[in-house]
Design an enzyme around this catalytic site. Structure first.
Site, short mmCIF file in Angstrom:
data_model
loop_
_atom_site.label_atom_id
_atom_site.label_comp_id
_atom_site.label_asym_id
_atom_site.label_seq_id
_atom_site.Cartn_x
_atom_site.Cartn_y
_atom_site.Cartn_z
N ASP A 344 0.57 -0.85 -0.04
CA ASP A 344 -0.03 -0.09 0.25
C ASP A 344 0.72 1.39 0.07
O ASP A 344 1.64 1.49 0.68
CB ASP A 344 -0.53 0.56 1.45
N LEU A 345 0.22 1.74 -1.03
CA LEU A 345 1.59 3.83 -0.84
C LEU A 345 1.07 3.92 0.04
O LEU A 345 -0.41 4.71 0.71
CB LEU A 345 0.59 3.68 -2.51
N ASP A 387 -5.47 2.86 -3.46
CA ASP A 387 -3.53 2.44 -3.81
C ASP A 387 -2.96 0.87 -3.18
O ASP A 387 -1.59 1.14 -3.05
CB ASP A 387 -2.47 3.27 -3.18
#
Length: 469
Positions: A344-345, A387
């Site tokens: 996950d960004l 994301d």
């Protein structure tokens, strides 16, 4: 987000697109899509996808338009109603029109007309008749093009509330058919009236189209200098709102007119502008040739419901879940290790708020490209919206998977994206989990374990890897 706010966002998207503000429409669509996903509101999600598709198409970003159409048709299959199906016909028409498969285009429009009449959505019926008329005009069947346009005008008058711009769009097709039939006296009544219509002050795309049509009318009358002025005005308008598709046709006609006039110098300049546009289109669409060659494949893929995520080209959640469940079942009998890496960004919301969702979208696509290059060809990587990504690895120990996770994290850290003259660094949080010697047998349970580890990584300060033992 409250229902009223979602409806307000939907109306904003529609208003911006009608006004020809396509780049603003795209930004508003990303806001609506994010809100729709968060609220689990199918109408908002579908509205965002379909207006993204139309807006990308109008600015010449054909590949992005196809991705949005793909997403719309995919999501509509499970979540849409008859109204959404009707809108789906409209976007599929764009694909058929672009690939010049006019028979499929006409069949799609016929289905839209039939369903639109059943649902009494006369605005869509009118637009479908207009598009049908345009296709027939391309085929030089001007008599039937006129008939279709006249039916479109009748449908426009049935639409409640009465919408002048809807009728105006159909009149463009009536005039176009009359010019094609060389009935210039009848065409002149339409064209002169439309060129000076004050309604066009609020509708720049239609204003562009009417000047383009006026140029064609004047060419037919062999009034060449005035025709060139009309095309110059249409060119100026199309450039003002970046309508590359319409601009391409206008520039082609300007080149043709300069050749007829024997104006070598002006013809050279017109040709150069046209070539520059083609070069721009080539870069903007990745490669025009590749897109054109891939159109028919894309259509068949969309019609049978693609397995890929509309934005990144990675696998979507449905395919990832189905495939992983199959691998986990096989792993039980083979004694094989299956590992899930959840990635996950970090801080995407802050980047979206600062630079806009279009920029955030570019980042997500870049992360997908970089990460997929780090895994083996037989492994699986999917995007789960927003994301968050899931990477599924076969026949790797948890220790080997941790090493792979380190490579992925380092690959994200190495991304440097320039925006407004500065380079933006990225980091991600990563969670790792395996199938626990075959005791975990569904993707849902496996991903849940990796997601718990991911949450721990976030809690511990982000930009790190945590493993569920």
């Amino acid at each position: 987000m409250e229902k009223e706010e979602l409806v307000s966002l939907q109306q904003k998207v529609l208003k911006l697109r009608v006004e020809g503000k396509y780049e603003e429409t795209i930004e508003a669509c990303f806001q609506l899509l994010e809100a729709g996903i968060a609220a689990n509101d199918p109408k908002s999600i579908l509205t965002a996808h379909i207006n993204n598709a139309a807006s990308f198409y109008c600015i010449g970003a054909i590949e992005d338009a196809f991705h949005s159409i793909d997403a719309y048709v995919d999501y509509c299959t499970d979540n849409g109603d008859e109204d959404d199906k009707l809108n789906g016909y409209n976007v599929l028409f764009l694909l058929h029109e672009y690939s010049k498969d006019y028979e499929k285009a006409k069949k799609t429009l016929a289905r839209a007309i039939k369903l639109g009449k059943t649902l009494e959505h006369y605005n869509i019926v009118s637009n479908a008749y207009s598009n049908y008329s345009s296709i027939l005009a391309i085929e030089n069947d001007f008599e039937n093009a006129l008939s279709m346009a006249e039916k479109g005008l009748e449908a426009a008058k049935l639409h409640d509330p009465r919408t002048p711009i809807l009728e105006f769009r159909v009149k463009l097709n009536i005039a176009n058919a009359l010019i094609g039939m060389n009935d210039l006296e009848a065409a002149e009544q339409f064209v002169i009236e439309m060129v000076d219509d004050p309604l066009l002050d609020s509708f720049i795309r239609e204003k562009t189209q009417v000047h383009d049509l006026y140029g064609r009318f004047l060419m037919k009358k062999k009034i060449y200098p005035e025709a060139l002025q009309a095309y110059d005005k249409a060119k100026e308008l199309a450039e003002s709102y970046n309508d590359r598709n319409l601009l391409k046709g206008i520039l082609e006609k300007r080149c043709e007119l300069c050749e007829v006039m024997g104006d070598v110098q002006r013809g050279y300049k017109a040709q150069k502008v046209y070539i520059d546009l083609l070069s721009d289109l080539h870069q903007h669409e990745v490669t025009m040739t590749a897109v054109k060659l891939g159109v028919k494949h894309r259509i068949s893929t969309i019609e049978r419901r693609a397995n890929t995520d509309f934005l990144t080209g990675l696998y979507n959640r449905s395919y990832t879940e189905t495939t992983t469940d199959k691998w986990l079942a096989e792993a039980v009998t083979k004694g094989e290790s299956i590992v899930c890496i959840a990635l996950d960004l970090d801080n995407l919301k802050s980047l979206n708020d600062t630079y806009g969702h279009i920029f955030g979208d570019q980042i997500i696509k870049k992360i997908g490209q970089v990460c997929v290059s780090q895994i083996r060809s037989g492994d699986l990587m999917g995007r789960f919206g927003g994301d968050e990504f899931a990477i599924i690895l076969r026949d790797l120990s948890i220790e080997e998977a941790q090493h792979k996770a380190e490579n992925l994290l380092e690959a994200v850290r190495s991304i440097k994206i320039q925006k407004d003259g500065i380079y933006i660094s990225l980091t991600a949080s990563v969670g790792v989990a395996d199938n626990a010697n075959g005791t975990i047998r569904t993707f849902t349970d496996l991903f849940h374990q990796a997601d718990i580890a991911l949450y721990q990584a976030k809690q511990e300060g982000k930009n790190r890897i945590c493993t569920m033992s």
